[in-house]
Design an enzyme around this catalytic site. Structure first.
Site, PDB file in Angstrom:
ATOM      1  N   SER A   1      -9.623  -1.859   7.103  1.00 47.58           N
ATOM      2  CA  SER A   1      -9.061  -1.609   5.770  1.00 47.58           C
ATOM      3  C   SER A   1      -8.245  -2.746   5.183  1.00 47.58           C
ATOM      4  O   SER A   1      -7.841  -2.673   4.025  1.00 47.58           O
ATOM      5  CB  SER A   1      -8.220  -0.330   5.793  1.00 47.58           C
ATOM      6  OG  SER A   1      -9.049   0.790   5.980  1.00 47.58           O
TER       7      SER A   1
ATOM      8  N   LYS B   1       0.845  -1.190   0.000  1.00 45.97           N
ATOM      9  CA  LYS B   1       0.000   0.000   0.000  1.00 45.97           C
ATOM     10  C   LYS B   1       0.881   1.240   0.000  1.00 45.97           C
ATOM     11  O   LYS B   1       1.930   1.263   0.680  1.00 45.97           O
ATOM     12  CB  LYS B   1      -0.867  -0.059   1.255  1.00 45.97           C
ATOM     13  CG  LYS B   1      -1.971   0.977   1.390  1.00 45.97           C
ATOM     14  CD  LYS B   1      -2.785   0.650   2.634  1.00 45.97           C
ATOM     15  CE  LYS B   1      -3.973   1.575   2.817  1.00 45.97           C
ATOM     16  NZ  LYS B   1      -4.816   1.148   3.967  1.00 45.97           N
TER      17      LYS B   1
ATOM     18  N   SER C   1      -9.510   0.658   3.027  1.00 46.41           N
ATOM     19  CA  SER C   1      -8.732   1.561   2.206  1.00 46.41           C
ATOM     20  C   SER C   1      -7.569   0.883   1.477  1.00 46.41           C
ATOM     21  O   SER C   1      -6.941   1.483   0.603  1.00 46.41           O
ATOM     22  CB  SER C   1      -8.176   2.692   3.074  1.00 46.41           C
ATOM     23  OG  SER C   1      -7.274   2.201   4.047  1.00 46.41           O
TER      24      SER C   1
END
Length: 491
Positions: A186, A86, A162
């Site tokens: 997330s 990420k 996310s």
């Protein structure tokens, strides 16, 4: 087997092939880069591809295998395995975006994040950075700066957030492993919607050094994978106290490594397992509830069929909302004053709301959080494992503002995580396992995955991973690579 075919298997199989000389690290990494190039125009999981760095690192792994240190190199658990992270993890030479426009102007990171270093020490090879919701504040990865990440199993639908890029990259077969973060769900939301395995470890279990924070008192880091054994393998490689000589994460518990890979074969044998009802039944749709039923059936006699009530769960979720709003806003106050127009509108408005919260409300939320944690802890005197849906439904269409659950119309962005949020704010270890075939009694619903949360008491990652492995062995949980067609990306 070609490297391209091997890339569609799990990380354990890839490392075994490199270890046996059936494939090289360079060939595996090249296959990963080629698949990213062929598929990411449709999926949009990556924000940066590190081809030169990755091939250089893979060549080093291959050279080490051929050297006098070859025997030691062959012992590395993730030998030659490509992975991605990420884009809130520091990567040396790149600005750490955290999904934002504002951070593009910051200086490049001088060193890799702690967990990136650990995976590379275990033999893995970093190939890129992945899309996410701005500043990790969202559950859909419909990022207006980078574009939405699309669900590889249905390109018209969200990947979740996310850490949507992380879930999608693994589901698309671009990499077998990815790292994400989980503040309110997330990791577990994208794992559920993209049909992969995801682990949120106990709060403080893994160091967050070198990652961009969202809410420091709630942030967790963890892995995505396509098999339970991979999840355990990478979790073992990530564990341990912080590295000497690097900045300290004050939230890290500094616990010694407690390996879990060796206990997976024990499965769910002897575990007391309860199915959460009440809140988790009322707020989950038919597909999500069917997924929990499939899991409970597979686990057999160890499961108590009496619905377990999680005490104070709604108060705990409300506390998590307030803490998230207030802490998240505090981190961005200067930019909210000077550069409000550079935020995504929805993120900006929620941060502004958090900045206006009365301190007394936040203090009360922290007290509620403590009482809630103590009440939930008492449940683990009766149960080793709790089960709950990971998301209220399968993936919703990109751009959808709302979805319906049990006759209630809910906004997508805050509520796709309404079943994960109650476990984040009290730091419990949770594994999201992907379940398919839940549409059988709903002919109008597509065959998409829905995850189930496997929850344990703090520091018992071994138990959640044992159950995940048992479900995979029973054929209930599995993470197939998406059959991406050659069609154009939907408008």
């Amino acid at each position: 087997m070609s490297a391209a075919d091997l890339l569609l298997r799990d990380a354990t199989a890839m490392a075994e092939a490199v270890r046996a000389g059936a494939a090289s690290a360079t060939a595996l990494v090249q296959a990963s880069l080629e698949r990213v190039d062929a598929t990411d125009g449709r999926v949009n999981a990556f924000t940066a591809v590190l081809g030169e760095r990755a091939l250089r690192r893979a060549a080093q792994v291959d050279a080490s295998l051929a050297s006098t240190n070859g025997a030691r190199t062959r012992e590395l658990p993730l030998l030659g395995v490509p992975f991605a992270v990420k884009n809130l993890f520091d990567i040396a030479g790149l600005p750490t975006l955290a999904g934002s426009k504002i951070e593009r102007q910051t200086a490049p990171a001088r060193a890799d994040a702690a967990l990136v270093r650990r995976l590379e020490r275990a033999g893995a090879v970093l190939v890129g950075a992945l899309n996410m919701d701005e500043y990790a504040y969202g559950f859909t990865t419909e990022n207006s700066h980078e574009g939405p990440t699309r669900n590889p199993h249905d390109l018209r639908r969200i990947a979740g957030g996310s850490s949507g890029g992380s879930g999608a990259a693994v589901a698309a077969g671009q990499v077998p492993l990815a790292l994400g973060s989980d503040t309110n769900g997330s990791i577990r939301v994208p794992a559920s919607l993209c049909g992969v395995f995801g682990l949120k470890p106990t709060f403080g279990r893994l160091p967050r050094t070198g990652s961009f924070p969202f809410v420091s008192s709630l942030d967790h880091l963890g892995p995505f994978a396509r098999s339970a054994r991979d999840l355990a393998l990478v979790y073992d490689a990530l564990q341990g106290p912080e590295d000497a000589g690097h900045p300290h994460d004050p939230g890290c518990a500094q616990r010694a490594v407690e390996p879990v890979s060796g206990v997976l074969a024990q499965g769910a044998r002897g575990l007391r397992i309860g199915v959460l009802g009440g809140y988790f039944h009322q707020r989950a749709g038919a597909q999500a509830l069917a997924a929990v039923d499939l899991v409970a059936d597979a686990l057999g006699s160890g499961v108590s069929r009496a619905s377990v009530e999680l005490p104070l769960v709604e108060a705990g979720r409300a506390a998590a909302f307030l803490i998230t709003n207030a802490e998240g806003a505090a981190l961005h106050l200067d930019d909210l004053r000077r550069r409000a127009h550079d935020f995504e509108p929805l993120s900006r408005d929620r941060f502004l709301a958090g900045a206006l919260l009365p301190a007394a409300w936040v203090a009360r939320a922290q007290r509620v959080r403590r009482v809630y944690a103590e009440a939930v802890a008492r449940l683990f005197a009766r149960y080793d494992i709790l089960l709950a849906p990971a998301t209220p439904s399968a993936a919703t269409p990109i751009g959808a503002e709302s979805f319906e659950v049990n006759g209630h119309v809910l906004p997508v962005r805050p509520n796709m995580g309404l079943l994960t949020q109650p476990f984040s704010c009290i730091g419990l270890p949770v594994c999201a396992v992907p379940v398919w075939g839940t549409h059988a009694n709903q002919p109008n619903q597509p065959d998409l995955p829905v995850g189930v949360q496997v929850i344990a008491a703090p520091w018992r990652e071994d138990l959640v991973l044992r159950v995940a492995a048992a479900l995979e062995a029973a054929g209930v949980a599995h993470a197939p690579v998406a059959a991406l067609s050659s069609e154009e990306t939907p408008a």
